[in-house]
Write a protein that holds these residues in place. Sequence first.
Motif, PDB file in Angstrom:
ATOM      1  N   TRP A  89     -36.303  54.668  20.774  1.00 57.25           N
ATOM      2  CA  TRP A  89     -36.270  54.372  19.483  1.00 57.25           C
ATOM      3  C   TRP A  89     -35.573  55.107  19.034  1.00 57.25           C
ATOM      4  CZ3 TRP A  89     -40.840  49.945  18.200  1.00 57.25           C
ATOM      5  CH2 TRP A  89     -40.303  49.340  17.694  1.00 57.25           C
ATOM      6  N   GLU A  90     -35.989  56.424  19.366  1.00 57.36           N
ATOM      7  CA  GLU A  90     -35.663  57.787  18.427  1.00 57.36           C
ATOM      8  C   GLU A  90     -33.851  57.840  18.381  1.00 57.36           C
ATOM      9  OE1 GLU A  90     -39.433  60.583  19.052  1.00 57.36           O
ATOM     10  OE2 GLU A  90     -38.001  60.347  20.075  1.00 57.36           O
ATOM     11  N   GLN A  91     -34.292  57.775  19.594  1.00 54.26           N
ATOM     12  CA  GLN A  91     -32.332  57.509  19.196  1.00 54.26           C
ATOM     13  C   GLN A  91     -31.048  56.537  18.739  1.00 54.26           C
ATOM     14  OE1 GLN A  91     -30.123  57.266  23.806  1.00 54.26           O
ATOM     15  NE2 GLN A  91     -28.405  57.803  22.608  1.00 54.26           N
ATOM     16  N   ALA A  92     -32.300  54.941  18.788  1.00 51.60           N
ATOM     17  CA  ALA A  92     -31.426  53.967  17.430  1.00 51.60           C
ATOM     18  C   ALA A  92     -31.541  54.927  16.423  1.00 51.60           C
ATOM     19  CB  ALA A  92     -32.224  52.686  18.020  1.00 51.60           C
ATOM     20  N   LEU A  93     -32.689  55.380  16.205  1.00 52.48           N
ATOM     21  CA  LEU A  93     -32.278  55.841  14.341  1.00 52.48           C
ATOM     22  C   LEU A  93     -31.635  56.586  14.574  1.00 52.48           C
ATOM     23  CD1 LEU A  93     -34.573  55.851  12.143  1.00 52.48           C
ATOM     24  CD2 LEU A  93     -35.870  57.676  13.323  1.00 52.48           C
ATOM     25  N   GLN A  94     -31.672  57.952  15.585  1.00 58.97           N
ATOM     26  CA  GLN A  94     -30.475  58.902  14.889  1.00 58.97           C
ATOM     27  C   GLN A  94     -29.025  58.433  15.045  1.00 58.97           C
ATOM     28  OE1 GLN A  94     -31.531  61.459  18.791  1.00 58.97           O
ATOM     29  NE2 GLN A  94     -33.285  61.681  18.068  1.00 58.97           N
ATOM     30  N   PHE A 101     -25.130  52.577  11.354  1.00 58.91           N
ATOM     31  CA  PHE A 101     -25.134  51.364  11.620  1.00 58.91           C
ATOM     32  C   PHE A 101     -25.967  50.123  11.413  1.00 58.91           C
ATOM     33  CE2 PHE A 101     -23.427  53.845  16.065  1.00 58.91           C
ATOM     34  CZ  PHE A 101     -22.213  53.535  15.128  1.00 58.91           C
ATOM     35  N   PHE A 102     -27.806  50.245  10.939  1.00 54.80           N
ATOM     36  CA  PHE A 102     -28.449  49.563  10.641  1.00 54.80           C
ATOM     37  C   PHE A 102     -28.530  49.811   9.551  1.00 54.80           C
ATOM     38  CE2 PHE A 102     -29.709  51.230  15.060  1.00 54.80           C
ATOM     39  CZ  PHE A 102     -29.224  49.988  15.515  1.00 54.80           C
ATOM     40  N   ASP A 103     -28.823  48.657   8.310  1.00 50.85           N
ATOM     41  CA  ASP A 103     -29.559  48.675   6.483  1.00 50.85           C
ATOM     42  C   ASP A 103     -30.132  49.139   6.272  1.00 50.85           C
ATOM     43  OD1 ASP A 103     -31.447  47.071   6.893  1.00 50.85           O
ATOM     44  OD2 ASP A 103     -30.176  45.420   7.105  1.00 50.85           O
ATOM     45  N   GLN A 104     -30.538  50.149   5.617  1.00 50.59           N
ATOM     46  CA  GLN A 104     -32.101  51.161   5.175  1.00 50.59           C
ATOM     47  C   GLN A 104     -33.389  50.287   5.334  1.00 50.59           C
ATOM     48  OE1 GLN A 104     -31.997  53.749   4.105  1.00 50.59           O
ATOM     49  NE2 GLN A 104     -34.468  53.450   3.353  1.00 50.59           N
ATOM     50  N   ASN A 105     -33.628  48.745   5.215  1.00 55.08           N
ATOM     51  CA  ASN A 105     -34.588  48.157   5.436  1.00 55.08           C
ATOM     52  C   ASN A 105     -35.045  48.800   7.275  1.00 55.08           C
ATOM     53  OD1 ASN A 105     -35.337  47.750   3.164  1.00 55.08           O
ATOM     54  ND2 ASN A 105     -34.345  45.085   3.147  1.00 55.08           N
ATOM     55  N   SER A 106     -34.497  48.003   8.115  1.00 57.32           N
ATOM     56  CA  SER A 106     -34.616  48.261   9.227  1.00 57.32           C
ATOM     57  C   SER A 106     -34.745  49.868   9.848  1.00 57.32           C
ATOM     58  CB  SER A 106     -33.417  47.422  10.114  1.00 57.32           C
ATOM     59  OG  SER A 106     -32.378  48.321  10.232  1.00 57.32           O
ATOM     60  N   GLN A 107     -34.615  50.730   9.338  1.00 59.38           N
ATOM     61  CA  GLN A 107     -34.324  51.593  10.033  1.00 59.38           C
ATOM     62  C   GLN A 107     -36.016  52.308   9.339  1.00 59.38           C
ATOM     63  OE1 GLN A 107     -32.612  52.898  12.056  1.00 59.38           O
ATOM     64  NE2 GLN A 107     -31.734  55.140  10.631  1.00 59.38           N
ATOM     65  N   GLN A 108     -36.489  51.792   8.010  1.00 56.28           N
ATOM     66  CA  GLN A 108     -37.897  51.993   7.474  1.00 56.28           C
ATOM     67  C   GLN A 108     -38.605  51.476   8.899  1.00 56.28           C
ATOM     68  OE1 GLN A 108     -37.723  54.663   5.538  1.00 56.28           O
ATOM     69  NE2 GLN A 108     -38.919  53.398   3.920  1.00 56.28           N
ATOM     70  N   GLU A 109     -37.891  50.434   9.340  1.00 60.14           N
ATOM     71  CA  GLU A 109     -39.317  50.000   9.879  1.00 60.14           C
ATOM     72  C   GLU A 109     -39.343  50.655  11.401  1.00 60.14           C
ATOM     73  OE1 GLU A 109     -37.457  45.609  10.949  1.00 60.14           O
ATOM     74  OE2 GLU A 109     -38.725  45.168   9.353  1.00 60.14           O
ATOM     75  N   ARG A 110     -38.097  51.075  11.366  1.00 60.66           N
ATOM     76  CA  ARG A 110     -37.997  51.479  12.915  1.00 60.66           C
ATOM     77  C   ARG A 110     -39.268  53.274  12.955  1.00 60.66           C
ATOM     78  NH1 ARG A 110     -32.937  50.436  12.522  1.00 60.66           N
ATOM     79  NH2 ARG A 110     -32.702  48.089  14.443  1.00 60.66           N
ATOM     80  N   VAL A 111     -38.828  53.748  11.502  1.00 59.80           N
ATOM     81  CA  VAL A 111     -39.482  55.285  11.120  1.00 59.80           C
ATOM     82  C   VAL A 111     -41.023  54.903  11.500  1.00 59.80           C
ATOM     83  CG1 VAL A 111     -40.278  56.502   9.485  1.00 59.80           C
ATOM     84  CG2 VAL A 111     -37.461  56.200  10.118  1.00 59.80           C
ATOM     85  N   TYR A 112     -41.664  53.638  10.665  1.00 62.34           N
ATOM     86  CA  TYR A 112     -42.915  53.409  10.666  1.00 62.34           C
ATOM     87  C   TYR A 112     -43.024  53.090  12.236  1.00 62.34           C
ATOM     88  CZ  TYR A 112     -47.461  51.808   8.675  1.00 62.34           C
ATOM     89  OH  TYR A 112     -48.869  52.222   8.338  1.00 62.34           O
ATOM     90  N   TYR A 113     -42.665  52.069  13.059  1.00 58.42           N
ATOM     91  CA  TYR A 113     -43.005  51.757  14.278  1.00 58.42           C
ATOM     92  C   TYR A 113     -43.613  53.111  15.063  1.00 58.42           C
ATOM     93  CZ  TYR A 113     -42.404  47.433  13.735  1.00 58.42           C
ATOM     94  OH  TYR A 113     -42.553  45.735  13.415  1.00 58.42           O
ATOM     95  N   LEU A 114     -42.005  54.420  14.983  1.00 55.54           N
ATOM     96  CA  LEU A 114     -41.890  55.878  15.336  1.00 55.54           C
ATOM     97  C   LEU A 114     -43.408  56.052  15.184  1.00 55.54           C
ATOM     98  CD1 LEU A 114     -38.356  56.601  15.347  1.00 55.54           C
ATOM     99  CD2 LEU A 114     -39.766  56.070  18.259  1.00 55.54           C
TER     100      LEU A 114
END
Length: 452
Positions: A89-94, A101-114
């Motif tokens: 997930w950190e790799q996907a976020l980076q 590659f991803f919109d802001q909302n999905s990136q925010q979700e990854r950040v919170y999950y991490l």
Amino acid sequence: MLGCALVTPGFVRAQDDNAPPRELEERTSQDLDKLQPLLDAKNWDAALALIQGIRSRVEAKSYDMAIASDVEAKLYLQKGELSKAIAPWEQALQLGDAYKFFDQNSQQERVYYLAQLCYQEATESKSPAQQKQNFAKAIKYLERWLAQSKKPPFDPARAEAQMFFANVLYQQGVLNPDKPDMELVKRAGEQIERALRTAVRPKEGSFLILLAVAQQNNDWVKLGEILELLVKQYPGKKDYWSQLVGVYGTLAAQEKDPDKAREYNTRAITAMERAQALGFMKTPKDYYSLFGMYFNVGQFGRATEILHAGLRDGSIEQDLKNWELLASSYQQVDKPFAAIEALMEGTKKFPKSGQLDYSAATIYYSLNKPNEAYKHIKDALVKGNLDKPGGAYGFLAYVAWELGKLEEALAAADKALTFPDAQKDTQLPRLKNAIQDALREREAATKNVAAR
């Protein structure tokens, strides 16, 4: 804690011509088509093998790698192997940050999950170094989430994130209990207060964090304020009541101003009686504490009522010292005969101890009733089991001398001097000499009478 759907973002053309295209390779698309049947069958191992096969052959900075990494992380979540989800997930976020590659909302979700995953890793780790590292990562992700969130201040999700952030800051701050990081603790307090100001219905956990922060700061006044809120909001939770009483007791003990100390003791009394009205704090220790608090504020009458009632009905421990204390309490309110009655009541509970009879004897003596004092000190010595037997025999010597029972007084003085507790009494040898002088005078007087 975590929940996310196993979906892949659709294709959107990259804005930067130099960035990798935001579209999947044909082979990757074909492989991903094989994924759904495996997900339906909950065959997570086969699904992971498929995704890891994609990751092993695609470019490290490609859209395919970003998608495959994102899906791999979610598969690990489905398997319950949360720690393994962090790296993909950190790799996907980076990659998402670098190439949009991803919109802001999905990136925010990854950040919170991490943030959640790193926090969980920290709390489950036994290594202080690993804990510190994962707490720090969780803090970093939450700082980013809050900074980039477009949710309004009163949005429940934002308040929840602030409370979570405060908790992580606090946990990191007290990681070393012998040397807490008070700057992190302070930040935790600021975050939780901000969350509480915006939350419509604050969760109990928010107050607990605030409570912990106040405790670290040794802010007893703040602790009292928070606990008052908690007992009002959650009156059925007995631990909050006992903590509130304890805080007011500590504030009273620390206070140098007698009026302020009395105020805190009064608050402690009120809190305990409120708790007792709800059925809490009714152990013998609690009732004894209530007696002590009333005694400390000078309400000796009420204190005595509580202690006497408790000793009678068993709500205060049947201890001989408590009966002595009851007698002392009656004397405080100038009720010496009530004190004697209480001591006699106590002798029925402790028939083999002469200690209460001894105490009754001393009260009678103070009331200028030596005959009654003599009777009770004799009873005390017959029963025995006295704290200071030498002192008791010494007291008998005084009373007997006063009553003219000189032989008995001398025998009692001699007996007293055989006990270590009476050997330090500098008055006892003088009393013995006085008794001997009185005996000689009486003998001489008898001889003179006989000679006439």
